[in-house]
Write a protein that holds these residues in place. Structure first.
Motif, PDB file in Angstrom:
ATOM      1  N   VAL A   1       0.844  -1.191   0.000  1.00 25.23           N
ATOM      2  CA  VAL A   1       0.000   0.000   0.000  1.00 25.23           C
ATOM      3  C   VAL A   1       0.880   1.243   0.000  1.00 25.23           C
ATOM      4  CG1 VAL A   1      -1.796  -1.224   1.278  1.00 25.23           C
ATOM      5  CG2 VAL A   1      -0.188   0.235   2.518  1.00 25.23           C
ATOM      6  N   ARG A   2       0.328   2.354  -0.463  1.00 23.21           N
ATOM      7  CA  ARG A   2       1.051   3.621  -0.480  1.00 23.21           C
ATOM      8  C   ARG A   2       0.400   4.669   0.418  1.00 23.21           C
ATOM      9  NH1 ARG A   2       5.647   2.830  -1.318  1.00 23.21           N
ATOM     10  NH2 ARG A   2       6.114   4.856  -2.268  1.00 23.21           N
ATOM     11  N   VAL A   3      -0.727   4.311   1.025  1.00 20.07           N
ATOM     12  CA  VAL A   3      -1.427   5.205   1.954  1.00 20.07           C
ATOM     13  C   VAL A   3      -1.875   4.366   3.144  1.00 20.07           C
ATOM     14  CG1 VAL A   3      -3.378   6.775   2.316  1.00 20.07           C
ATOM     15  CG2 VAL A   3      -2.253   6.679   0.073  1.00 20.07           C
ATOM     16  N   ILE A   4      -1.590   4.853   4.371  1.00 21.29           N
ATOM     17  CA  ILE A   4      -1.980   4.119   5.582  1.00 21.29           C
ATOM     18  C   ILE A   4      -2.678   5.070   6.540  1.00 21.29           C
ATOM     19  CG2 ILE A   4      -1.201   2.778   7.570  1.00 21.29           C
ATOM     20  CD1 ILE A   4       1.272   1.980   5.952  1.00 21.29           C
ATOM     21  N   ASN A   5      -3.866   4.690   6.991  1.00 18.85           N
ATOM     22  CA  ASN A   5      -4.611   5.447   7.997  1.00 18.85           C
ATOM     23  C   ASN A   5      -4.323   4.857   9.374  1.00 18.85           C
ATOM     24  OD1 ASN A   5      -6.766   7.287   6.449  1.00 18.85           O
ATOM     25  ND2 ASN A   5      -6.493   5.377   5.325  1.00 18.85           N
ATOM     26  N   GLN A   6      -4.141   5.755  10.382  1.00 19.46           N
ATOM     27  CA  GLN A   6      -3.852   5.303  11.738  1.00 19.46           C
ATOM     28  C   GLN A   6      -4.652   6.113  12.753  1.00 19.46           C
ATOM     29  OE1 GLN A   6       0.119   4.154  12.969  1.00 19.46           O
ATOM     30  NE2 GLN A   6       0.930   4.703  10.956  1.00 19.46           N
ATOM     31  N   PHE A   7      -4.669   5.598  14.003  1.00 17.01           N
ATOM     32  CA  PHE A   7      -5.337   6.314  15.086  1.00 17.01           C
ATOM     33  C   PHE A   7      -4.435   6.555  16.293  1.00 17.01           C
ATOM     34  CE2 PHE A   7      -7.525   5.908  19.225  1.00 17.01           C
ATOM     35  CZ  PHE A   7      -8.132   7.157  19.242  1.00 17.01           C
ATOM     36  N   CYS A   8      -3.842   5.501  16.842  1.00 19.18           N
ATOM     37  CA  CYS A   8      -3.140   5.600  18.124  1.00 19.18           C
ATOM     38  C   CYS A   8      -1.824   6.358  17.987  1.00 19.18           C
ATOM     39  CB  CYS A   8      -2.863   4.215  18.681  1.00 19.18           C
ATOM     40  SG  CYS A   8      -4.345   3.267  19.064  1.00 19.18           S
ATOM     41  N   ALA A   9      -1.737   7.518  18.632  1.00 16.01           N
ATOM     42  CA  ALA A   9      -0.505   8.308  18.590  1.00 16.01           C
ATOM     43  C   ALA A   9       0.672   7.538  19.173  1.00 16.01           C
ATOM     44  CB  ALA A   9      -0.698   9.625  19.338  1.00 16.01           C
ATOM     45  N   ILE A  10       0.404   6.705  20.182  1.00 20.66           N
ATOM     46  CA  ILE A  10       1.472   5.960  20.833  1.00 20.66           C
ATOM     47  C   ILE A  10       2.199   5.032  19.859  1.00 20.66           C
ATOM     48  CG2 ILE A  10       0.000   4.024  21.577  1.00 20.66           C
ATOM     49  CD1 ILE A  10       1.571   3.930  24.168  1.00 20.66           C
ATOM     50  N   GLY A  11       1.499   4.557  18.832  1.00 17.56           N
ATOM     51  CA  GLY A  11       2.123   3.723  17.810  1.00 17.56           C
ATOM     52  C   GLY A  11       2.468   4.497  16.551  1.00 17.56           C
ATOM     53  N   LEU A  12       1.676   5.531  16.271  1.00 20.44           N
ATOM     54  CA  LEU A  12       1.883   6.306  15.049  1.00 20.44           C
ATOM     55  C   LEU A  12       3.230   7.028  15.075  1.00 20.44           C
ATOM     56  CD1 LEU A  12      -0.876   8.573  13.452  1.00 20.44           C
ATOM     57  CD2 LEU A  12       1.552   8.965  13.137  1.00 20.44           C
ATOM     58  N   VAL A  13       3.555   7.641  16.215  1.00 19.30           N
ATOM     59  CA  VAL A  13       4.800   8.427  16.298  1.00 19.30           C
ATOM     60  C   VAL A  13       6.034   7.596  15.950  1.00 19.30           C
ATOM     61  CG1 VAL A  13       6.313   9.705  17.854  1.00 19.30           C
ATOM     62  CG2 VAL A  13       3.865  10.192  17.841  1.00 19.30           C
ATOM     63  N   PRO A  14       6.235   6.420  16.573  1.00 18.38           N
ATOM     64  CA  PRO A  14       7.421   5.637  16.205  1.00 18.38           C
ATOM     65  C   PRO A  14       7.374   5.077  14.783  1.00 18.38           C
ATOM     66  CG  PRO A  14       6.102   4.450  17.832  1.00 18.38           C
ATOM     67  CD  PRO A  14       5.545   5.834  17.744  1.00 18.38           C
ATOM     68  N   SER A  15       6.180   4.935  14.216  1.00 21.69           N
ATOM     69  CA  SER A  15       6.077   4.385  12.860  1.00 21.69           C
ATOM     70  C   SER A  15       6.272   5.446  11.785  1.00 21.69           C
ATOM     71  CB  SER A  15       4.717   3.708  12.661  1.00 21.69           C
ATOM     72  OG  SER A  15       3.675   4.661  12.489  1.00 21.69           O
ATOM     73  N   ILE A  16       6.255   6.720  12.176  1.00 21.49           N
ATOM     74  CA  ILE A  16       6.326   7.784  11.173  1.00 21.49           C
ATOM     75  C   ILE A  16       7.667   7.782  10.453  1.00 21.49           C
ATOM     76  CG2 ILE A  16       7.238   9.724  12.532  1.00 21.49           C
ATOM     77  CD1 ILE A  16       4.150   9.909  10.269  1.00 21.49           C
ATOM     78  N   ASP A  17       8.725   7.340  11.126  1.00 22.31           N
ATOM     79  CA  ASP A  17      10.036   7.259  10.468  1.00 22.31           C
ATOM     80  C   ASP A  17      10.014   6.242   9.330  1.00 22.31           C
ATOM     81  OD1 ASP A  17      11.124   9.172  12.128  1.00 22.31           O
ATOM     82  OD2 ASP A  17      12.005   7.721  13.524  1.00 22.31           O
ATOM     83  N   ILE A  18       9.237   5.176   9.527  1.00 19.50           N
ATOM     84  CA  ILE A  18       9.131   4.151   8.483  1.00 19.50           C
ATOM     85  C   ILE A  18       8.394   4.710   7.281  1.00 19.50           C
ATOM     86  CG2 ILE A  18       8.224   1.873   7.898  1.00 19.50           C
ATOM     87  CD1 ILE A  18       8.382   1.173  10.887  1.00 19.50           C
ATOM     88  N   THR A  19       7.229   5.317   7.507  1.00 18.61           N
ATOM     89  CA  THR A  19       6.434   5.816   6.386  1.00 18.61           C
ATOM     90  C   THR A  19       7.134   6.973   5.666  1.00 18.61           C
ATOM     91  OG1 THR A  19       5.145   7.149   7.965  1.00 18.61           O
ATOM     92  CG2 THR A  19       4.211   5.038   7.266  1.00 18.61           C
ATOM     93  N   GLU A  20       7.804   7.840   6.425  1.00 21.33           N
ATOM     94  CA  GLU A  20       8.516   8.943   5.783  1.00 21.33           C
ATOM     95  C   GLU A  20       9.667   8.426   4.919  1.00 21.33           C
ATOM     96  OE1 GLU A  20       8.147  12.620   6.073  1.00 21.33           O
ATOM     97  OE2 GLU A  20       6.131  11.880   6.544  1.00 21.33           O
ATOM     98  N   SER A  21      10.428   7.476   5.427  1.00 20.37           N
ATOM     99  CA  SER A  21      11.578   6.954   4.668  1.00 20.37           C
ATOM    100  C   SER A  21      11.137   6.176   3.432  1.00 20.37           C
ATOM    101  CB  SER A  21      12.451   6.068   5.558  1.00 20.37           C
ATOM    102  OG  SER A  21      11.761   4.897   5.956  1.00 20.37           O
ATOM    103  N   LYS A  22       9.967   5.547   3.520  1.00 21.04           N
ATOM    104  CA  LYS A  22       9.442   4.764   2.399  1.00 21.04           C
ATOM    105  C   LYS A  22       8.561   5.600   1.463  1.00 21.04           C
ATOM    106  CE  LYS A  22      10.951   0.592   3.668  1.00 21.04           C
ATOM    107  NZ  LYS A  22      11.833  -0.251   2.824  1.00 21.04           N
ATOM    108  N   LYS A  23       8.403   6.879   1.780  1.00 23.05           N
ATOM    109  CA  LYS A  23       7.543   7.780   0.995  1.00 23.05           C
ATOM    110  C   LYS A  23       6.119   7.261   0.913  1.00 23.05           C
ATOM    111  CE  LYS A  23      11.227   9.735  -1.888  1.00 23.05           C
ATOM    112  NZ  LYS A  23      11.642  10.085  -3.272  1.00 23.05           N
ATOM    113  N   VAL A  24       5.619   6.802   2.053  1.00 20.32           N
ATOM    114  CA  VAL A  24       4.245   6.314   2.154  1.00 20.32           C
ATOM    115  C   VAL A  24       3.418   7.371   2.883  1.00 20.32           C
ATOM    116  CG1 VAL A  24       2.748   4.572   3.212  1.00 20.32           C
ATOM    117  CG2 VAL A  24       4.874   3.891   2.087  1.00 20.32           C
TER     118      VAL A  24
END
Length: 348
Positions: free
Chosen positions: A77-100
Motif C-alpha cells: 500500500v502507499r497510503v496508511i490510515n492510523q489512530f493511536c498516537a502511541i504507535g503512530l509516532v514511532p512508525s512515522i520514520d518508516i512511512t517517511e523513509s518509504k515515501k508512504v
C-alpha cells in the motif's frame, strides 16, 4: 500488470492500522465504520473506481510497527490510515523513509509536525489544549488546576499545552498525576489530587479507563469538575461512570454541530449502525474522501499525493470545514459539552 499500489483487478489499496480489539477496540470500530461508508459512497458515485481497505488490528508501538511494515512490504500500500498516537509516532520514520502517505484520525501530537508524507483531517493537540485551558480560565474561572493524564505522547502533549496556557493566564498547577495505560485503579492518584484542592481537573484518558476515573472520584467524595477532550464523547465513558458522569465537561468536535454537510452521511451511518456517527467515524470518512481523489489524480505517486493534500482548502467535510495547514493538520472550531441526565449536551 497491476501497480504496486493496486490489486490485480485495479482496485486502489489503502492500508488501515487501528485498534479493532482490546481497550480501544470500540474507537477502532467507529473509525472502520466511517472508512467503510466512505468507500461505499466513493464507489457508488464513481463508476469504475474500486477501493480495497486492508485492515490491521494494532495500536501499541510494537504492533503498529509490525503492521505498517506488513502493509508496505507485503500488501504494497502507499497510503496508511492510523489512530493511536502511541504507535503512530514511532512508525512515522518508516512511512517517511518509504515515501508512504500516513494519515492520522486523532488530534495531532507535536512529534508529527511538518512531516512531508503525514496528513490529518483533525486539529493539533496544541490547538485543542489551548482552547481547553482558556475555557477553564475564562468560563469556569478556575485559578488552581490538577492534571491526570496517561503516559503517552498524546497525554503529555495535552498536559504540556493545557498547562502552559493555564499558567500563562495566571493559573497555578497544584497537582500533576501521570498514569500508565494499563492502570485500572486511580484512587491513589485521585487522593493526591483531592488533597491539593484544585478548582479544576484536566483529564486526558479514554474509554473505560476514563469512566473508571470519574466513578472512583465520586466514590472519594470529589466534587471538582473534570474537563476532558473531544475523544471523550463516548457512550462507554458514560456507561462505566454511571451517575458519576453528571457534570463531566469535554471539548467537542461534534460533526453535527461543526458541519452542515453531514445530514446524508449521518442518515446513512445511522441506518447501517443504528447510532449517530461520532467524531472518529466522521474524521475517518473525510480522510478517505480526501485520499482517494488525490490518489487517482496522482496515479499513486506519493510525492504528488502529498502536494495535492497540501492544497486542500475549505473542503466541506462531514466532520467540518477542512483546510490543511503547513504542518499537514486541519484547524477546526471547538464547542464544549457537559453531561446532563446521562447525555452530552452543549455547555451553556
Amino acid at each position: 500488470m497491476a501497480s504496486k499500489n493496486s490489486t490485480d483487478d485495479g482496485a486502489i489499496k489503502i492500508g488501515v492500522a487501528i485498534p479493532l480489539t482490546g481497550n480501544y477496540g470500540s474507537i477502532g470500530e467507529k473509525i472502520k465504520n466511517g472508512l467503510d461508508l466512505a468507500k461505499q459512497d466513493i464507489e457508488s458515485k464513481n463508476p469504475g473506481v474500486s477501493i480495497k481497505l486492508v485492515y490491521e488490528d494494532a495500536c501499541l508501538p510494537k504492533d503498529i510497527t509490525s503492521a505498517v511494515q506488513k502493509l508496505i512490504n507485503v500488501d504494497e500500500v502507499r497510503v496508511i490510515n492510523q489512530f493511536c498516537a502511541i504507535g503512530l509516532v514511532p512508525s512515522i520514520d518508516i512511512t517517511e523513509s518509504k515515501k508512504v502517505i500516513s494519515v492520522g484520525v486523532a488530534a495531532n501530537v507535536s512529534d508529527l509536525t511538518s512531516k512531508k508524507y503525514y496528513f490529518s483531517p483533525n486539529f493539533s493537540v496544541k490547538e485543542n489544549a489551548t482552547t481547553i485551558a482558556n475555557f477553564g480560565t475564562n468560563t469556569l474561572k478556575a485559578k488552581k488546576a490538577a492534571f491526570l493524564y496517561y503516559n503517552t505522547q498524546f497525554g503529555k502533549d495535552y498536559r504540556r499545552y493545557t498547562g502552559e496556557q493555564f499558567v500563562a493566564s495566571g493559573g497555578e498547577i497544584v497537582a500533576d498525576e501521570m498514569v500508565n495505560l494499563d492502570i485500572t485503579d486511580f484512587r491513589t492518584n485521585l487522593a493526591k489530587i483531592k488533597k491539593a484542592k484544585p478548582d479544576i481537573i484536566f483529564v486526558t484518558h479514554l474509554t473505560g479507563g476514563l469512566g473508571t476515573i470519574i466513578k472512583q472520584a465520586k466514590e472519594l467524595g470529589m466534587k471538582t469538575p473534570f474537563v476532558g477532550n473531544y475523544q471523550n464523547e463516548d457512550s462507554l465513558v458514560l456507561n462505566i461512570a454511571g451517575s458519576a458522569a453528571e457534570g463531566f465537561i469535554i471539548s467537542s468536535a461534534d460533526p453535527e454541530i461543526l458541519s452542515a454537510n453531514n445530514s446524508e452521511f449521518k442518515q446513512a451511518y445511522q441506518n447501517k449502525h443504528d447510532v449517530a456517527p461520532d467524531v472518529f467515524a466522521s474524521n475517518a470518512y473525510d480522510a478517505l474522501r480526501l485520499e482517494v481523489p488525490a490518489y487517482i489524480a496522482c496515479k499513486g505517486d506519493t510525492d504528488c499525493i502529498a502536494q495535492e493534500l497540501h492544497k486542500v482548502a475549505n473542503y466541506k467535510g462531514v466532520s467540518g470545514t477542512i483546510t490543511i495547514d503547513q504542518n499537514g493538520f486541519a484547524s477546526k472550531p471547538t464547542v464544549f459539552k457537559i453531561v446532563k441526565d446521562g447525555k452530552f449536551v452543549l455547555y451553556k
